[in-house]
Design an enzyme around this catalytic site. Structure first.
Site, PDB file in Angstrom:
ATOM      1  N   LEU A 184       0.829  -1.211   0.000  1.00  0.00           N
ATOM      2  CA  LEU A 184       0.000   0.000   0.000  1.00  0.00           C
ATOM      3  C   LEU A 184       0.857   1.252   0.000  1.00  0.00           C
ATOM      4  O   LEU A 184       2.049   1.210   0.305  1.00  0.00           O
ATOM      5  CB  LEU A 184      -0.954   0.036   1.203  1.00  0.00           C
ATOM      6  CG  LEU A 184      -0.407   0.332   2.598  1.00  0.00           C
ATOM      7  CD1 LEU A 184      -1.568   0.665   3.553  1.00  0.00           C
ATOM      8  CD2 LEU A 184       0.415  -0.794   3.158  1.00  0.00           C
ATOM      9  N   CYS A 185       0.222   2.345  -0.384  1.00  0.00           N
ATOM     10  CA  CYS A 185       0.808   3.679  -0.339  1.00  0.00           C
ATOM     11  C   CYS A 185       2.053   3.758  -1.224  1.00  0.00           C
ATOM     12  O   CYS A 185       1.978   3.613  -2.429  1.00  0.00           O
ATOM     13  CB  CYS A 185       1.072   4.065   1.106  1.00  0.00           C
ATOM     14  SG  CYS A 185       1.188   5.844   1.392  1.00  0.00           S
ATOM     15  N   HIS A 186       3.251   3.963  -0.651  1.00  0.00           N
ATOM     16  CA  HIS A 186       4.490   3.994  -1.428  1.00  0.00           C
ATOM     17  C   HIS A 186       5.166   2.621  -1.495  1.00  0.00           C
ATOM     18  O   HIS A 186       6.177   2.472  -2.179  1.00  0.00           O
ATOM     19  CB  HIS A 186       5.467   5.018  -0.833  1.00  0.00           C
ATOM     20  CG  HIS A 186       5.023   6.434  -0.996  1.00  0.00           C
ATOM     21  ND1 HIS A 186       4.182   7.046  -0.092  1.00  0.00           N
ATOM     22  CD2 HIS A 186       5.272   7.363  -1.957  1.00  0.00           C
ATOM     23  CE1 HIS A 186       3.941   8.295  -0.480  1.00  0.00           C
ATOM     24  NE2 HIS A 186       4.584   8.514  -1.611  1.00  0.00           N
TER      25      HIS A 186
END
Length: 284
Positions: A184-186
C-alpha cells in the site's frame, strides 16, 4: 521564518534530515487508528507464513537535496499485520541487508493499544530481521509454507528497495508460486525491482491503488515533505502499464489476481481486512 512561526516549517532532526512540521503532524497523524478487531476463523493449513519486507533506511533525498526523515509508516505496516495475525498467519520479518527495521516513529499512534501491543510483540524481530539474501537461500525451496509477501508503505519503501535485485527475485518467486503480494501507499515502489536487468515489468496491466503523486506534490506547502519527491511513483507505475484505481489519498483498496494494494495510510484497516478475508477464502 514565517513558516516556522505558523508551524509550517519541517522539523530539523539531529542528523540533518527533516521530519514533518507541527501543522503537517496535526493534519495527517492521529494517536489512534480505525482498526477493527475482527474475530476471523483462523487459518489452520501449511501456508501459514507471510514474509514482510521492511526498509532499513531512514533518509530519502528530495529534489532540492534535503533529506526527509522517513522509514516505514507504522500504521501502514501494523494494521494490516493485526488483521493477518488475527486470521492465523505468522510473520517472517526481513530487510535488504538484515539491519534493523526503521519506522516513521513521528507517525506512531501512541494511544492505540492494539498497535502498541503488536509492535512490542514483534520488537525483537524488528531489531534483528532476516537478510533478503538469506531468505532466498533458505526459503525459496519451501514456498508451500508461505501465503504472501507484504511490503508496507511509508516513503522509506522508496529508498533502495526499488533498486534491490533480491526484492525483484522475491516478487517473482511469489508470483510464480501463486503466493499473494500485498502492499500500500508507497510500498508498490518495490514493484519497480522487477524491471531490473532489463526484465519485463511483472505487473503490467494490473489494477492498483497507490499513493497519488498529486498529494506528494502538495505536501511541501505545509511542511510534510521538505521538498519535491525525487520522482512520482504513481506516474512511474502508470508508465509501466499499471491501471491506477485512485486519484486521492483515501481508503481505496484493490485486488487484481493475487495482488492486493491500498492507496494510503487511510486504507490500512481496509487493506488488512481485504487481505485477511482473501487469504482465508483462497487457502482453505
Amino acid at each position: 521564518m514565517l513558516k516556522k512561526i505558523l508551524g509550517f516549517a519541517p522539523k530539523l532532526e539531529s542528523d540533518g534530515s527533516y521530519s514533518p512540521s507541527k501543522m503537517a503532524l496535526k493534519m495527517g497523524v492521529s494517536d489512534k487508528t480505525d482498526f477493527e478487531n475482527i474475530s476471523y476463523q483462523k487459518y489452520q493449513g501449511e501456508k501459514s507464513k507471510i514474509l514482510v519486507i521492511f526498509t532499513e533506511e531512514k533518509n530519502l533525498k528530495m529534489k532540492n537535496g534535503k533529506f526527509f526523515s522517513t522509514g516505514n509508516h507504522p500504521v501502514e505496516a501494523l494494521l494490516p499485520m493485526l488483521h493477518l495475525k488475527n486470521a492465523g498467519f505468522k510473520f517472517e520479518i526481513a530487510t535488504p541487508t538484515g539491519k534493523p527495521v526503521v519506522f516513521e516513529m513521528w507517525a506512531f499512534p501512541e494511544k492505540d493499544e492494539h498497535v502498541k501491543t503488536l509492535y512490542n510483540e514483534l520488537k525483537s524481530n524488528l531489531d534483528k530481521p532476516l537478510k533478503l539474501s538469506d531468505f532466498i537461500n533458505s526459503s525459496f525451496s519451501h514456498s508451500d509454507s508461505y501465503a504472501a509477501v507484504f511490503i508496507p508503505g511509508g516513503h522509506g519503501a522508496m529508498i533502495g528497495i526499488p533498486e534491490d535485485e533480491n526484492v525483484g527475485k522475491i516478487l517473482r518467486w511469489s508470483h510464480e508460486n501463486n503466493l499473494f503480494t500485498i502492499s500500500l501507499c508507497h510500498g508498490p515502489g518495490a514493484f519497480l525491482a522487477t524491471t531490473l536487468n532489463n526484465q519485463k515489468f511483472l505487473y503490467e496491466g494490473y489494477n492498483m491503488a497507490v499513493f497519488p503523486d498529486s498529494v506528494d506534490n502538495k505536501t511541501p506547502l505545509f511542511g510534510y515533505l521538505p521538498g519535491k519527491m525525487p520522482y512520482g511513483l504513481s506516474e512511474k507505475l502508470k508508465s509501466l502499464g499499471v491501471k491506477l484505481m485512485n486519484t486521492k489519498m483515501d481508503k481505496t483498496v484493490c485486488i487484481d489476481r493475487r495482488l492486493i494494494t491500498g492507496s494510503s495510510p487511510l486504507a490500512s484497516n481496509e487493506l488488512g481486512k481485504l487481505a485477511a478475508k482473501t487469504l482465508l477464502k483462497e487457502l482453505k
